[in-house]
Design a protein around this motif. Structure first.
Motif, PDB file in Angstrom:
ATOM      1  N   ILE A  84       9.943  15.930   3.264  1.00 13.29           N
ATOM      2  CA  ILE A  84      10.434  17.019   2.416  1.00 13.29           C
ATOM      3  C   ILE A  84      11.424  17.847   3.216  1.00 13.29           C
ATOM      4  CG2 ILE A  84       8.565  18.607   3.068  1.00 13.29           C
ATOM      5  CD1 ILE A  84       8.661  19.668   0.158  1.00 13.29           C
ATOM      6  N   GLY A  85      12.460  18.355   2.551  1.00 15.77           N
ATOM      7  CA  GLY A  85      13.460  19.160   3.230  1.00 15.77           C
ATOM      8  C   GLY A  85      14.485  19.702   2.257  1.00 15.77           C
ATOM      9  N   VAL A  86      15.459  20.392   2.804  1.00 13.61           N
ATOM     10  CA  VAL A  86      16.535  20.995   2.026  1.00 13.61           C
ATOM     11  C   VAL A  86      17.739  20.063   2.030  1.00 13.61           C
ATOM     12  CG1 VAL A  86      17.990  23.034   1.726  1.00 13.61           C
ATOM     13  CG2 VAL A  86      15.728  23.254   2.742  1.00 13.61           C
ATOM     14  N   VAL A  87      18.318  19.828   0.880  1.00 15.54           N
ATOM     15  CA  VAL A  87      19.542  19.036   0.798  1.00 15.54           C
ATOM     16  C   VAL A  87      20.688  19.901   1.297  1.00 15.54           C
ATOM     17  CG1 VAL A  87      21.116  17.776  -0.708  1.00 15.54           C
ATOM     18  CG2 VAL A  87      18.658  17.698  -1.137  1.00 15.54           C
ATOM     19  N   THR A  88      21.204  19.557   2.472  1.00 12.90           N
ATOM     20  CA  THR A  88      22.284  20.342   3.073  1.00 12.90           C
ATOM     21  C   THR A  88      23.659  19.756   2.795  1.00 12.90           C
ATOM     22  OG1 THR A  88      21.954  19.095   5.120  1.00 12.90           O
ATOM     23  CG2 THR A  88      20.829  21.214   4.936  1.00 12.90           C
ATOM     24  N   ASP A  89      23.697  18.536   2.295  1.00 12.92           N
ATOM     25  CA  ASP A  89      24.986  17.898   2.038  1.00 12.92           C
ATOM     26  C   ASP A  89      24.756  16.617   1.260  1.00 12.92           C
ATOM     27  OD1 ASP A  89      27.681  17.309   2.071  1.00 12.92           O
ATOM     28  OD2 ASP A  89      27.620  16.379   4.043  1.00 12.92           O
ATOM     29  N   PHE A  90      25.732  16.235   0.464  1.00 12.41           N
ATOM     30  CA  PHE A  90      25.696  14.917  -0.172  1.00 12.41           C
ATOM     31  C   PHE A  90      27.118  14.473  -0.473  1.00 12.41           C
ATOM     32  CE2 PHE A  90      25.109  18.063  -3.504  1.00 12.41           C
ATOM     33  CZ  PHE A  90      25.961  17.681  -4.513  1.00 12.41           C
ATOM     34  N   SER A  91      27.335  13.185  -0.409  1.00  7.69           N
ATOM     35  CA  SER A  91      28.669  12.624  -0.563  1.00  7.69           C
ATOM     36  C   SER A  91      28.960  12.319  -2.024  1.00  7.69           C
ATOM     37  CB  SER A  91      28.796  11.340   0.266  1.00  7.69           C
ATOM     38  OG  SER A  91      27.979  10.324  -0.293  1.00  7.69           O
ATOM     39  N   ILE A 132       6.422  22.058  -8.805  1.00  4.79           N
ATOM     40  CA  ILE A 132       5.475  21.242  -8.057  1.00  4.79           C
ATOM     41  C   ILE A 132       4.961  22.072  -6.886  1.00  4.79           C
ATOM     42  CG2 ILE A 132       5.177  19.139  -6.699  1.00  4.79           C
ATOM     43  CD1 ILE A 132       7.366  17.867  -8.374  1.00  4.79           C
ATOM     44  N   LYS A 133       3.660  22.101  -6.715  1.00  9.85           N
ATOM     45  CA  LYS A 133       3.037  22.975  -5.735  1.00  9.85           C
ATOM     46  C   LYS A 133       3.576  22.733  -4.327  1.00  9.85           C
ATOM     47  CE  LYS A 133      -1.470  24.471  -3.989  1.00  9.85           C
ATOM     48  NZ  LYS A 133      -1.067  24.432  -2.589  1.00  9.85           N
ATOM     49  N   GLU A 134       3.702  21.488  -3.919  1.00 11.80           N
ATOM     50  CA  GLU A 134       4.174  21.193  -2.563  1.00 11.80           C
ATOM     51  C   GLU A 134       5.598  21.692  -2.337  1.00 11.80           C
ATOM     52  OE1 GLU A 134       0.807  18.520  -3.442  1.00 11.80           O
ATOM     53  OE2 GLU A 134       2.620  19.181  -4.516  1.00 11.80           O
ATOM     54  N   ILE A 135       6.443  21.609  -3.362  1.00 13.41           N
ATOM     55  CA  ILE A 135       7.823  22.076  -3.225  1.00 13.41           C
ATOM     56  C   ILE A 135       7.879  23.595  -3.207  1.00 13.41           C
ATOM     57  CG2 ILE A 135      10.074  22.138  -4.360  1.00 13.41           C
ATOM     58  CD1 ILE A 135       9.657  19.307  -5.247  1.00 13.41           C
ATOM     59  N   SER A 136       7.117  24.233  -4.082  1.00 16.73           N
ATOM     60  CA  SER A 136       7.113  25.701  -4.106  1.00 16.73           C
ATOM     61  C   SER A 136       6.532  26.269  -2.815  1.00 16.73           C
ATOM     62  CB  SER A 136       6.309  26.206  -5.309  1.00 16.73           C
ATOM     63  OG  SER A 136       4.965  25.770  -5.234  1.00 16.73           O
ATOM     64  N   ASP A 137       5.513  25.616  -2.250  1.00  8.90           N
ATOM     65  CA  ASP A 137       4.954  26.075  -0.975  1.00  8.90           C
ATOM     66  C   ASP A 137       5.973  25.936   0.146  1.00  8.90           C
ATOM     67  OD1 ASP A 137       2.608  26.608  -2.287  1.00  8.90           O
ATOM     68  OD2 ASP A 137       1.544  24.829  -1.572  1.00  8.90           O
ATOM     69  N   LEU A 196      10.139  28.558   3.799  1.00 11.39           N
ATOM     70  CA  LEU A 196      11.537  28.756   4.192  1.00 11.39           C
ATOM     71  C   LEU A 196      11.954  30.205   4.035  1.00 11.39           C
ATOM     72  CD1 LEU A 196      13.373  25.643   2.692  1.00 11.39           C
ATOM     73  CD2 LEU A 196      12.834  26.074   5.079  1.00 11.39           C
ATOM     74  N   GLU A 197      11.534  30.833   2.938  1.00 10.73           N
ATOM     75  CA  GLU A 197      11.910  32.230   2.692  1.00 10.73           C
ATOM     76  C   GLU A 197      11.284  33.147   3.729  1.00 10.73           C
ATOM     77  OE1 GLU A 197      10.635  32.740  -1.299  1.00 10.73           O
ATOM     78  OE2 GLU A 197      12.509  31.984  -2.172  1.00 10.73           O
ATOM     79  N   LEU A 198      10.044  32.851   4.124  1.00 11.97           N
ATOM     80  CA  LEU A 198       9.375  33.675   5.119  1.00 11.97           C
ATOM     81  C   LEU A 198      10.029  33.521   6.490  1.00 11.97           C
ATOM     82  CD1 LEU A 198       5.617  33.162   4.140  1.00 11.97           C
ATOM     83  CD2 LEU A 198       7.025  35.193   3.763  1.00 11.97           C
ATOM     84  N   SER A 199      10.542  32.311   6.784  1.00 14.34           N
ATOM     85  CA  SER A 199      11.172  32.069   8.082  1.00 14.34           C
ATOM     86  C   SER A 199      12.644  32.455   8.106  1.00 14.34           C
ATOM     87  CB  SER A 199      11.028  30.590   8.460  1.00 14.34           C
ATOM     88  OG  SER A 199      11.721  29.770   7.523  1.00 14.34           O
TER      89      SER A 199
END
Length: 544
Positions: A147-154, A239-244, A249-252
């Motif tokens: 799981i992660g943040v999409v930082t770029d896509f072609s 989805i719980k895992e994504i919202s968690d 991320l927001e806390l950090s």
């Protein structure tokens, strides 16, 4: 038939080959089991999860699946009875962390349950840290969840695969610790993710992508991930895992907004403002690592860095088309559309350093040849002479500093570091060479009429010893011409009468040595040139 009670329901986490009962679970995933030799579908793989957080993978033959498929589909909650369990070592393939797998047979009973009567989770994930890919996780046959943040896509591009046009898109996923992994999507997997549509729908929120069961792929030390039939993608923030994950991320303070995504080549791309035709900008490796990821545009930058390593010493070249320098298959070039001669093409991964910052540059074909200084075939021939087969000429690059012109278009990642392509290079000398100053037009030397050999010797001694202001020496402007010993009268010219055979050879040798010594004395005191003469003439050595 035995009546099912709650005491008969077995948690998935307790399943072994010795425990029997029934399962109450949700079908999380279902995909084809394909014979790799024939390509025929012989069964269905599945993953089921229960309300206690357990999950297990299983297999059902295709003929039995057709009998139960009305009650056994993705998302359905069902009851499974009369199953068998096998240890993973016997089956050899699983996508979830369980020691056993399920097998459904003709005796298996499947009954669909109401999702309202049984509380079952919709999804199951066992996420792995992105930094473990390529370090702790290297098995290409081991599916993992990330799981992660999409930082770029072609952009979606069309590639030729096995002679057929196939769509391809690359996504870059990063975590809160700054590690990035490349996800390559082919054909229908592009539609399953639909990252272009997600990008258009979100306002300025980060795009969180959860991937279930992706496979890693290693190529030249670079680890990426890819999808297969058992892979599922999720971007729904409900989805719980994504919202968690988003909450963490927001806390950090690591949230990456949509505006930071370099996407689909839009004009809003930060690096799109620098076109390919603009002048390259100087940048340090540290500042380069802080730039937004860019795979759609191609700004150019100049970096002065030292080569500290070659990351692919054993696969630094490939056999490609001698004309367009691209990879070929069976001597057929897809770019030139025909059969072409093979040639060794450079592809060197350079690890470079600038202060405390490091990066990976990729030098290919003629650009790499400029750095190495020799064609790839020459380096191959020399490497074959070594016992270990490692090219010595590539080792010699380590420690040299170059001024690299690189493309701002990201080529991928190498060991979780960005990889950039070298466009041009220029070696930077760190050693100060002692260069002779240019001779001014009014430079003078002692006039030499060549009449007496001793005149030159005495003139040199006067120049070396007499430094008084009152000394006067006859001088005239010098001509920029290198004078050989023959021209200066130190050695007989070819036009002079040769020695007769009756002459004393030993005396001639001694005379030649004396003349050599005089010539060395004269030229060793010259500030402009130094003449190194052979110790002995080969013909004299051969004389009896």
């Amino acid at each position: 038939m035995t009546k099912v009670t709650m005491s008969n329901v077995v948690p998935i986490s307790k399943i072994t080959n010795r425990i029997h009962g029934v399962l109450h679970c949700r079908v999380f995933k279902l995909w084809d089991a394909v014979d790799t030799k024939t390509g025929n579908i012989w069964g269905k793989n599945f993953v089921v999860a229960d309300n206690e957080g357990g999950a297990i993978q299983g297999i059902v033959p295709i003929d039995i699946y057709h009998r139960i498929e009305g009650d056994f589909k993705e998302g359905y909650v069902c009851e499974i009875g009369r199953f068998t369990a096998q240890h993973v070592k016997e089956n050899g393939f699983t996508t979830v962390p369980h020691e056993f797998t399920l097998s459904l047979s003709r005796q298996t009973c499947i009954k669909q349950l109401s999702s309202k009567s049984v509380d079952m989770p919709l999804y199951f994930f066992a996420f792995k840290p992105l930094e473990d890919i390529g370090t702790d996780i290297t098995n290409e046959n081991e599916p993992i969840d990330i799981i992660g943040v999409v930082t770029d896509f072609s952009r979606i591009e069309e590639k030729m695969v096995k002679g057929r046009p196939t769509k391809m898109q690359v996504l870059y996923i990063s975590n809160e610790r700054g590690h990035t992994v490349e996800l390559t999507l082919w054909a229908n997997y592009i539609e399953k993710v639909d990252i272009n549509g997600v990008y258009e729908r979100v306002n300025n929120d980060p795009i969180i992508l959860a991937c279930s069961s992706v496979l890693i792929k290693e190529w030249r030390g670079n680890y990426s991930i890819r999808a297969y039939a058992g892979t599922r993608f999720f971007t729904d923030t409900s989805i719980k895992e994504i919202s968690d994950y988003l909450e963490r991320l927001e806390l950090s303070g690591k949230v990456l907004k949509k505006d930071h995504i370099v996407s689909v080549g839009a004009n809003t791309s930060p690096s799109a403002q620098q076109s390919n035709n603009s002048e390259p900008k100087g940048i340090s490796l540290l500042d380069l690592s802080m730039l937004p990821l860019d795979t759609s545009t191609g700004g150019r930058y100049i970096c002065e860095a030292e080569i500290v390593g070659i990351n692919n010493l054993f696969d630094w070249y490939f056999e490609g088309c001698s004309k367009c320098q691209t990879k070929m298959k069976d001597n057929y070039c897809g770019v030139c559309k025909g059969r072409k001669e093979k040639a060794a093409i450079y592809r060197i991964l350079l690890e470079v350093k600038d202060g405390d910052a490091q990066a990976e540059f990729c030098a290919m074909a003629d650009t790499a040849q400029e750095i190495v200084g020799e064609p790839a075939t020459t380096v191959i021939d020399q490497s074959r002479l070594n016992s270990d087969g490692v090219p010595v000429m590539l080792h010699k690059l380590i420690g040299k500093t170059f001024k690299f012109t690189i493309s701002g278009k990201l080529q991928g990642s190498y060991k979780n570091h960005r990889l950039y392509k070298v466009l041009q290079s220029e070696v930077v000398s760190k050693d100060k060479e002692l260069l002779l100053a240019p001779i001014p037009e009014d430079s003078v030397v002692v006039e030499d009429d060549g009449a007496n050999n001793n005149t030159n010797t005495r003139s040199s001694e006067m120049l070396a010893s007499d430094g008084s202001k009152g000394s006067t020496i006859s001088m005239k402007p010098i001509k920029q011409e290198f004078k050989t010993p023959e021209k200066m009268g130190l050695l007989p010219s070819t036009s002079q009468t040769p020695l007769t055979p009756a002459s004393d050879n030993k005396g001639q040798k001694q005379k030649r040595k004396d003349l050599d010594g005089v010539a060395k004395t004269v030229y060793s005191k010259s500030p402009r040139r130094r003449l190194i003469m052979d110790k002995q003439n080969d013909s004299d050595d051969a004389s009896p």
